[in-house]
Design an enzyme around this catalytic site. Sequence first.
Site, PDB file in Angstrom:
ATOM      1  N   ASP A  47     -20.940  23.918   0.767  1.00 15.61           N
ATOM      2  CA  ASP A  47     -20.389  25.215   0.398  1.00 15.61           C
ATOM      3  C   ASP A  47     -21.323  25.877  -0.612  1.00 15.61           C
ATOM      4  O   ASP A  47     -21.691  25.269  -1.620  1.00 15.61           O
ATOM      5  CB  ASP A  47     -18.993  25.026  -0.210  1.00 15.61           C
ATOM      6  CG  ASP A  47     -18.185  26.313  -0.165  1.00 15.61           C
ATOM      7  OD1 ASP A  47     -18.518  27.196   0.640  1.00 15.61           O
ATOM      8  OD2 ASP A  47     -17.212  26.423  -0.934  1.00 15.61           O
ATOM      9  N   HIS A  87     -18.773  37.649  -6.995  1.00 10.95           N
ATOM     10  CA  HIS A  87     -17.874  36.527  -7.305  1.00 10.95           C
ATOM     11  C   HIS A  87     -18.402  35.718  -8.494  1.00 10.95           C
ATOM     12  O   HIS A  87     -17.653  35.418  -9.435  1.00 10.95           O
ATOM     13  CB  HIS A  87     -17.731  35.629  -6.072  1.00 10.95           C
ATOM     14  CG  HIS A  87     -17.010  34.340  -6.339  1.00 10.95           C
ATOM     15  ND1 HIS A  87     -15.668  34.291  -6.685  1.00 10.95           N
ATOM     16  CD2 HIS A  87     -17.435  33.049  -6.332  1.00 10.95           C
ATOM     17  CE1 HIS A  87     -15.307  33.022  -6.868  1.00 10.95           C
ATOM     18  NE2 HIS A  87     -16.352  32.254  -6.668  1.00 10.95           N
ATOM     19  N   GLU A 142      -9.941  31.067  -1.096  1.00 11.20           N
ATOM     20  CA  GLU A 142     -11.253  31.685  -1.279  1.00 11.20           C
ATOM     21  C   GLU A 142     -11.658  32.245   0.073  1.00 11.20           C
ATOM     22  O   GLU A 142     -11.756  31.508   1.055  1.00 11.20           O
ATOM     23  CB  GLU A 142     -12.292  30.694  -1.810  1.00 11.20           C
ATOM     24  CG  GLU A 142     -12.052  30.331  -3.279  1.00 11.20           C
ATOM     25  CD  GLU A 142     -13.223  29.600  -3.934  1.00 11.20           C
ATOM     26  OE1 GLU A 142     -14.095  29.077  -3.216  1.00 11.20           O
ATOM     27  OE2 GLU A 142     -13.258  29.558  -5.182  1.00 11.20           O
ATOM     28  N   GLU A 156     -14.002  33.151   2.640  1.00  7.24           N
ATOM     29  CA  GLU A 156     -15.382  32.781   2.957  1.00  7.24           C
ATOM     30  C   GLU A 156     -15.620  32.906   4.451  1.00  7.24           C
ATOM     31  O   GLU A 156     -14.698  33.017   5.242  1.00  7.24           O
ATOM     32  CB  GLU A 156     -15.665  31.319   2.547  1.00  7.24           C
ATOM     33  CG  GLU A 156     -15.473  31.029   1.075  1.00  7.24           C
ATOM     34  CD  GLU A 156     -16.127  29.718   0.633  1.00  7.24           C
ATOM     35  OE1 GLU A 156     -16.952  29.158   1.387  1.00  7.24           O
ATOM     36  OE2 GLU A 156     -15.794  29.259  -0.466  1.00  7.24           O
ATOM     37  N   ASP A 161     -11.474  28.399   1.634  1.00  9.95           N
ATOM     38  CA  ASP A 161     -11.781  27.254   0.768  1.00  9.95           C
ATOM     39  C   ASP A 161     -10.664  27.141  -0.272  1.00  9.95           C
ATOM     40  O   ASP A 161     -10.808  27.581  -1.414  1.00  9.95           O
ATOM     41  CB  ASP A 161     -13.137  27.500   0.106  1.00  9.95           C
ATOM     42  CG  ASP A 161     -13.551  26.359  -0.797  1.00  9.95           C
ATOM     43  OD1 ASP A 161     -13.084  25.231  -0.579  1.00  9.95           O
ATOM     44  OD2 ASP A 161     -14.341  26.605  -1.726  1.00  9.95           O
ATOM     45  N   ARG A 209      -6.967  25.775  -9.109  1.00  5.64           N
ATOM     46  CA  ARG A 209      -7.762  26.211 -10.266  1.00  5.64           C
ATOM     47  C   ARG A 209      -7.553  25.358 -11.505  1.00  5.64           C
ATOM     48  O   ARG A 209      -8.482  25.165 -12.302  1.00  5.64           O
ATOM     49  CB  ARG A 209      -7.439  27.672 -10.596  1.00  5.64           C
ATOM     50  CG  ARG A 209      -7.735  28.643  -9.483  1.00  5.64           C
ATOM     51  CD  ARG A 209      -9.192  28.683  -9.141  1.00  5.64           C
ATOM     52  NE  ARG A 209      -9.452  29.609  -8.037  1.00  5.64           N
ATOM     53  CZ  ARG A 209     -10.584  29.624  -7.343  1.00  5.64           C
ATOM     54  NH1 ARG A 209     -11.553  28.763  -7.618  1.00  5.64           N
ATOM     55  NH2 ARG A 209     -10.756  30.484  -6.363  1.00  5.64           N
ATOM     56  N   GLN A 232      -9.408  22.129 -10.986  1.00  4.63           N
ATOM     57  CA  GLN A 232     -10.840  22.446 -11.043  1.00  4.63           C
ATOM     58  C   GLN A 232     -11.348  22.573 -12.475  1.00  4.63           C
ATOM     59  O   GLN A 232     -12.379  22.020 -12.844  1.00  4.63           O
ATOM     60  CB  GLN A 232     -11.083  23.756 -10.283  1.00  4.63           C
ATOM     61  CG  GLN A 232     -12.558  24.129 -10.127  1.00  4.63           C
ATOM     62  CD  GLN A 232     -12.745  25.365  -9.235  1.00  4.63           C
ATOM     63  OE1 GLN A 232     -11.789  25.854  -8.628  1.00  4.63           O
ATOM     64  NE2 GLN A 232     -13.955  25.860  -9.149  1.00  4.63           N
ATOM     65  N   LYS A 263     -10.783  20.936  -4.525  1.00  5.10           N
ATOM     66  CA  LYS A 263     -11.191  21.548  -3.259  1.00  5.10           C
ATOM     67  C   LYS A 263     -10.893  20.665  -2.053  1.00  5.10           C
ATOM     68  O   LYS A 263     -10.628  21.178  -0.967  1.00  5.10           O
ATOM     69  CB  LYS A 263     -12.703  21.806  -3.292  1.00  5.10           C
ATOM     70  CG  LYS A 263     -13.173  22.719  -4.410  1.00  5.10           C
ATOM     71  CD  LYS A 263     -12.987  24.174  -4.059  1.00  5.10           C
ATOM     72  CE  LYS A 263     -13.698  25.085  -5.055  1.00  5.10           C
ATOM     73  NZ  LYS A 263     -13.599  26.488  -4.653  1.00  5.10           N
ATOM     74  N   THR A 289      -9.643  22.604   3.505  1.00  2.60           N
ATOM     75  CA  THR A 289     -10.500  23.757   3.789  1.00  2.60           C
ATOM     76  C   THR A 289     -10.174  24.121   5.228  1.00  2.60           C
ATOM     77  O   THR A 289     -10.218  23.255   6.099  1.00  2.60           O
ATOM     78  CB  THR A 289     -11.993  23.377   3.660  1.00  2.60           C
ATOM     79  OG1 THR A 289     -12.229  22.917   2.329  1.00  2.60           O
ATOM     80  CG2 THR A 289     -12.894  24.566   3.960  1.00  2.60           C
ATOM     81  N   GLU A 293      -9.723  36.180  -9.017  1.00  2.00           N
ATOM     82  CA  GLU A 293     -10.364  37.451  -9.359  1.00  2.00           C
ATOM     83  C   GLU A 293      -9.396  38.629  -9.203  1.00  2.00           C
ATOM     84  O   GLU A 293      -9.374  39.533 -10.022  1.00  2.00           O
ATOM     85  CB  GLU A 293     -11.587  37.673  -8.454  1.00  2.00           C
ATOM     86  CG  GLU A 293     -12.700  36.662  -8.685  1.00  2.00           C
ATOM     87  CD  GLU A 293     -13.670  36.614  -7.511  1.00  2.00           C
ATOM     88  OE1 GLU A 293     -13.438  35.809  -6.582  1.00  2.00           O
ATOM     89  OE2 GLU A 293     -14.636  37.394  -7.514  1.00  2.00           O
TER      90      GLU A 293
END
Lengths: 427, 427
Positions: free
Chosen positions: B135, B142, B208, B210, B242, B246, B249, B262, B266, B372
């Site tokens: 990844d 971002h 996420e 992607e 993904d 948080r 993480q 993660k 996925t 975000e």
Amino acid sequence: MPITANNPKIKSWLDVPKNSDFPIQNIPFGVFITKEDVITIGTRIGDYAIDLGALQQLNYFDGIELTDDMFMQDTLNDFISDGKKTWRLVRNRISAIFESSNPLLRDNIEHRDIIVCKIEDVEMQLPVLIGDYTDFYSSKEHATNVGKMFRDAENPLLANWLHIPVGYHGRSSSIIPSGIPIHRPMGQMLPNGETTPVFGASRSIDFELEMGFITTDVNVMGENIPVHQAEDYIFGMVLLNDWSARDIQKWEYIPLGPFLAKNFATSISPWIVTMDALEPFRTKGPKQNPNPLPYLQQNGKHTFDINLEVAIAPENEEATIVSNSNFKYMYWSMSQQLAHHTSNGCRINSGDLMGSGTISGPTTSSFGSMLELSWGGKNPIELKNGTERKFINDYDTVIINGFCKKNEVRIGFGEVSNKLLPPFVRK
Amino acid sequence: MPITANNPKIKSWLDVPKNSDFPIQNIPFGVFITKEDVITIGTRIGDYAIDLGALQQLNYFDGIELTDDMFMQDTLNDFISDGKKTWRLVRNRISAIFESSNPLLRDNIEHRDIIVCKIEDVEMQLPVLIGDYTDFYSSKEHATNVGKMFRDAENPLLANWLHIPVGYHGRSSSIIPSGIPIHRPMGQMLPNGETTPVFGASRSIDFELEMGFITTDVNVMGENIPVHQAEDYIFGMVLLNDWSARDIQKWEYIPLGPFLAKNFATSISPWIVTMDALEPFRTKGPKQNPNPLPYLQQNGKHTFDINLEVAIAPENEEATIVSNSNFKYMYWSMSQQLAHHTSNGCRINSGDLMGSGTISGPTTSSFGSMLELSWGGKNPIELKNGTERKFINDYDTVIINGFCKKNEVRIGFGEVSNKLLPPFVRK
């Protein structure tokens, strides 16, 4: 109860040299190509490779429930999927077949010719198809050394280290068996004192002394494995060299971790030594303080007393031992690593590989990487031929070996040995 | 020269709804299970799934060099291994077979019954066996947003970001197709203001946005692929979510990168849209300043204009679109990512998956994650049903879709849509 195959008194009718890593008490599993260009699953006793595919075809596993082609495969994944009961039945059967008083195969010259090969006549392969490879960072001494060199000599451990068996994903495609040479990687680096990076050959290629364990199918996605059950899912262990390019690593690793600094090569020893064979060498790990959170708590003996040694052999020269360490120094156990890994429901499959992380001991001669042994290049290591090493030179061979010993029984791993070549040049 | 299959004027004799992602100009590749419980490789036109295994058995690929069972497989890896020439011949042949003026299959009801299924009658699978999953982190917007929130609002980009397509290894075993629900992961976290971590259900599950690309066999270990050749090794693209925790993480990721935050899941869209189908939508990427090092330099149009959209649908409620972005915002191109990935000789195989990293655009409504969009939870997003979201709630479904459009031709990816379930509870 002692497992039959581990009985220290039994001997094989096959000759086993003194100090061999592979007495009849070992019975490791691997994959090799024979002189006749057949690929098969096998085991090893002394300096003999034993073709388990042939053994199965000649009905020596009768009575054990196995698929017809269980050992006529090019990976151990299916066998490992079958689980602990099958592993144990097969290992005990092999032990019985090769035990000195058993005439069945011993006295059948025709079958012996088919089944038993000289080790120098076979070409060892990767033992498993590795779906996923995780590398942990579980030696407190190693994490402390790295923290002292690169962060804060007073507070070398990061805040999470004593609470989490920190790990990250490696690249399965880069895993190779012992014997395959490796090209020095090219890469992007930031020279000291500069603000603009350059691209070139790495100047600080390192080994990392590690061990790896191979899992069976652990869970379905979303489910975890409690720490007290985790050991049931570990098939066996190998030696592992997590080749590293320190200059590439330094520039790339923030914030997502090492990537190209590691994925040019990771090498493993080709024989998987089963957890059953390692059982007599079980020991206690270091005391954990603070106490881990409940999902990581365990009592008793959850690590193994495995002597480890790293040597560097320059081209056509004698090897120099540069490190003596032991697997028992690891702060986090394999069961803790596996319980943590599945705590979020992450799926773990048969043939997955988990690296320990660099295994450094408490003394400077037991550090598990050149980075630590030469303390970032400040204290070069002298080799027997009088040359010095901060890191690994082109044409050096790095050799890791490991063994357990108790009551005259020595269970070893053989070696993982790979030569470093100059960078690849496109013609 | 235009590729035949991309001719915007051709139509299929199969009905294609207006605004379908899958006109005859698309011809994506996937794997599905039929009503008859057969697994096969297939393609899609409109709302029809086409069994390429059956098409091959009935000799519709005669004249193209293919192994006999090329499409009667449960992954596309072998087909992808065959390389660009084969991909193009097969895609053009499919296009010709289904083109409206071609009576060959159109008028053969018996064959149509075997080959053409309704899309609702098949169950989509992962299209490839993913050996390795990387990844990247290639959206400047971002990386800047994350840097502003967690590091330094004045200097949000790390020193290496403008020089390296930063990437890390993900876990192949955690990749699932659209439609599979995901359990909210448990994990270790450090509550705000505390010094001792706790173990519990993650409270900040994020998507996420992607895209991913699928490679063919790129190199042998030790060799690199120059940036100007890299595109030849990309088979096609998918949408990718993904999923991220948080809070897990934040506590685990220093120094080795995200791991359990993660690898619980996925998800990808099941149809691989080929680079040939995307060719008409080629465009220039953002200007790169500073100029990358020579091994990453390229001129011309190396990205694609792909509209992307994320929606959240609470249980039994209408979905709310929360983000509109575009693949063309990515700072680093796929060829740069692949050239960088192999610059150290890292081996890349057929079926490997490379994620773009979160694709955020320049405006707040084009950000690619809840982190975000809600700016770390400070600005919750309001959904159509009046509820607010800082992150994803249990029983929410996250739906990503994407399409290209030009001259009335729309080439789409379908969707990747997965529901978040509460944590797994051991019975």
